[in-house]
Design a protein around this motif. Structure first.
Motif: not given
Length: 652
Positions: A536-543, A545-556, A580-589
């Motif tokens: 409901d919040k967004g999508a998990t994106v496979q990047l 080097y095996g890394l994963e990021g998160f894209a909120p719905n408004r950035h899709l 530190n939080e091991k977090r990547i936020v992404l945006s296609h928009t």
């Protein structure tokens, strides 16, 4: 019939003579006049078949009413009564269903002819006299009148029904009086036997043959036995008999005698009569007692047939009895001392014993050391490992295990055992064998929602938290990464000797890649990514080097107003990177928005450059002209117009 006729004539004559005033005497049948005789003959002739139709006149037509008393004989009153009585005795009154005695007047190959004093004799099949040996003419037998006249006009008699009726009357009588009867078992039927009692068939249920269960009914067929009539049905004339009731009445007398002599603690010899799941019934010589399964042996048994057999003779002790209910509780194990009172010398604290698993509970298992002596192995005493142990997975009923006696209390008859204490405590030198920072390989023993339990050695294990499985991937459940029974490499992160816990890690075997990825995935950088999960919040994106990021719905959102779908690959811009939080936020928009912005900026930059170039050219011309003339002014006007046209075209 003729006598009645004569009496009527005599009565008529008396009436006529009385009317004339003359004395009249009774006429004798022996001195009847000729006209009367002729009238009688003619009346009798009416009942005989005639060869040809003849006109018949009644007796009154030819009777000479003028006959006088000279042709009449007189009787005294006593003689008249005597003859009337003889005449009346010639009539026999019979009813259907009546029982009557008959005389055998003839015997054929198939039937017996009986005279019962009726107008005709009756026939009865010879089969109904099979029980009478030597039947002869002149014998008197009792029969039943089935029908005085059947549709053929014959007298229908039955000796069988007469016997059944008399038998039923006797059966009803003995049922009231309780008299013992004798009967012969004639055949076997479903659920019992058929017994002939007084010539009538009765039913003997299988449960009423004997006090002991009977399975072979054929052995009783043809035997003559004594019975009691225990039940009758008047409606269908059916009776139930019992041989068991006679035996029980005899046993009852024996029971009363035995119970009168019973005492608690008395030892009796009994015979195993029946064995059930809950115990055994013992025959004490006419009296039954119950030996419960818990009173058979000091040790645990699953069924009484492990110790007892049918018809086995054993000594038992009377534990309790009830005079009114006539119940006797027996014991077998009570004849021997309690095993806890005579423990072997080797059963002491600290010694090692061997026992058989007799019961398993969630909290542990009971081992039978000797019959009647058990000890508990608690789940905490099974292994040195701190991982949870299910007793039902470790123990099996009937298996034998060695254990160490930890505590022993004869008063409460309790013993605690330990299997793990048979080996040295592996945690005593844990710091040496498994120092912090060292790497080891272990087996996955259990998986929970929050981590993986790994056994490194016998009795030594620890847990890998779900967050310590991978630097780059986030798992919803550890089962996505490993399975029970697989080997996994770990590094010791921490030791808690008091609580016997090891903190393990798996991702720590490699250097933290987030330290080097910060430059690769800098904010504003664009990378190809594939959507692997959506919520409901967004999508998990496979990047890469095996890394994963998160894209909120408004950035899709895409440039055409749609959205990037699951499993679709698209460019994404890094808009947030938190090491530190091991977090990547992404945006296609942001990708296509940035492209449009850059395109607009490029157009503006080109326009400014062209304007600067024109201004510079004008300035150069102005510097070369010292004085302006009308011709020069005209040339300058043309140049200015040309520049305005160029600027107007670029603006469009």
């Amino acid at each position: 019939m003729f006598q009645l006729f004569f009496k009527q004539l005599n009565a008529d004559a008396q009436e006529n003579a009385g009317a004339a005033g003359e004395p009249v005497e009774e006429a004798s049948t022996a001195t009847t006049t000729a006209p009367v005789a002729e009238a009688v003959s003619e009346a009798a002739a009416v009942n005989k078949p005639a060869e040809a139709p003849v006109a018949v006149e009644t007796a009154h037509d030819d009777f000479d009413w003028s006959v006088d008393k000279r042709n009449v004989s007189s009787y005294s009153k006593e003689e008249k009564e005597k003859y009337d009585k003889v005449y009346e005795n010639t009539f026999v009154q019979l009813n259907d269903g009546e029982l009557i005695n008959g005389i055998v007047v003839g015997i054929t190959n198939t039937d017996v002819v009986l005279n019962i004093g009726f107008k005709s004799d009756g026939l009865i099949s010879l089969n109904e006299f099979r029980d009478l040996q030597g039947l002869k003419v002149g014998d008197e037998v009792e029969v039943m009148i089935v029908e005085k006249e059947d549709r053929d006009g014959h007298l229908n008699l039955s000796r069988k029904q007469a016997r059944t009726t008399r038998a039923w009357e006797r059966i009803v009588e003995v049922n009231k009086t309780g008299e013992v009867v004798t009967g012969q078992v004639t055949s076997k039927t479903k659920g019992g036997l058929i017994v002939d009692v007084f010539g009538m068939e009765t039913f003997l249920p299988g449960s009423q043959i004997d006090v002991k269960p009977v399975t072979d009914y054929d052995q009783f067929v043809g035997k003559t036995m004594e019975f009691k009539v225990v039940k009758i049905n008047e409606t269908i004339k059916n009776a139930v008999v019992s041989h068991k009731a006679l035996i029980e009445s005899d046993i009852e007398a024996q029971r009363a005698e035995i119970i009168g002599k019973l005492e608690k603690g008395q030892v009796l010899e009994g015979t195993v009569k029946n064995i059930t799941d809950f115990g055994a019934f013992m025959d004490l010589g006419g009296l039954d007692g119950l030996l419960y399964i818990t009173d058979i042996s000091w040790g645990r048994i699953s069924h009484p047939n492990e110790v007892l057999k049918i018809d086995q003779k054993v000594n038992v002790v009377v534990l309790d009895f009830d005079d009114e209910k006539k119940r006797i509780s027996l014991g077998l194990k009570q004849l021997t001392p309690h095993p806890w009172d005579v423990l072997p010398e080797g059963i002491v604290e600290g010694n090692t014993v061997k026992g058989r698993v007799v019961n398993i509970e969630d909290y542990g298992a009971f081992l039978e050391i000797t019959p009647g002596v058990e000890g508990l192995v608690h789940v905490s005493e099974i292994t040195w490992a701190n991982t949870p142990v299910n007793a039902k997975d470790f123990f099996k009923l009937g298996d034998e295990h060695e254990a160490k006696i930890v505590t022993l209390d004869k008063d409460t008859r309790k013993m605690s055992l330990s299997i793990k204490q048979l080996t040295e405590d592996p945690w005593s030198d844990i710091e040496t064998r498994f120092a912090e920072g060292t790497k080891h390989t272990g087996e996955v023993k259990n998986i929970t929602n929050y981590g993986v339990f790994v056994e490194l050695a016998q009795g030594i294990g620890g847990m890998i938290h779900i967050s310590d499985l991978s630097w780059l991937k986030r798992f919803n459940h550890p089962g996505e990464y490993t399975k029970v029974g697989e080997n996994i490499d770990v590094v010791i992160l921490g030791i808690d000797k008091d609580n016997r816990k090891l903190q393990l890690g798996h991702k720590q075997l490699e250097e933290d890649p987030w330290n080097t990825l910060q430059d690769t995935f800098a904010i504003g950088s664009v990378h190809e990514g594939t959507i692997v999960r959506r919520d409901d919040k967004g999508a998990t994106v496979q990047l890469p080097y095996g890394l994963e990021g998160f894209a909120p719905n408004r950035h899709l959102n895409t440039q055409d107003g749609k959205s990037v779908n699951l499993d679709e690959t698209a460019p994404f811009m890094v808009i947030e990177f938190d090491r530190n939080e091991k977090r990547i936020v992404l945006s296609h928009t942001r990708v296509w928005e940035q492209s449009a912005y850059e395109e607009r900026e490029t157009v503006k930059k080109d326009a400014r450059a062209e304007a600067d170039k024109t201004k510079k050219a004008v300035k150069n011309i102005q510097n070369k002209v010292e004085k302006a003339t009308l011709g020069d002014l005209s040339a300058l006007a043309d140049i200015r117009k040309k520049l305005d046209q160029e600027n107007s075209g670029k603006a469009e």
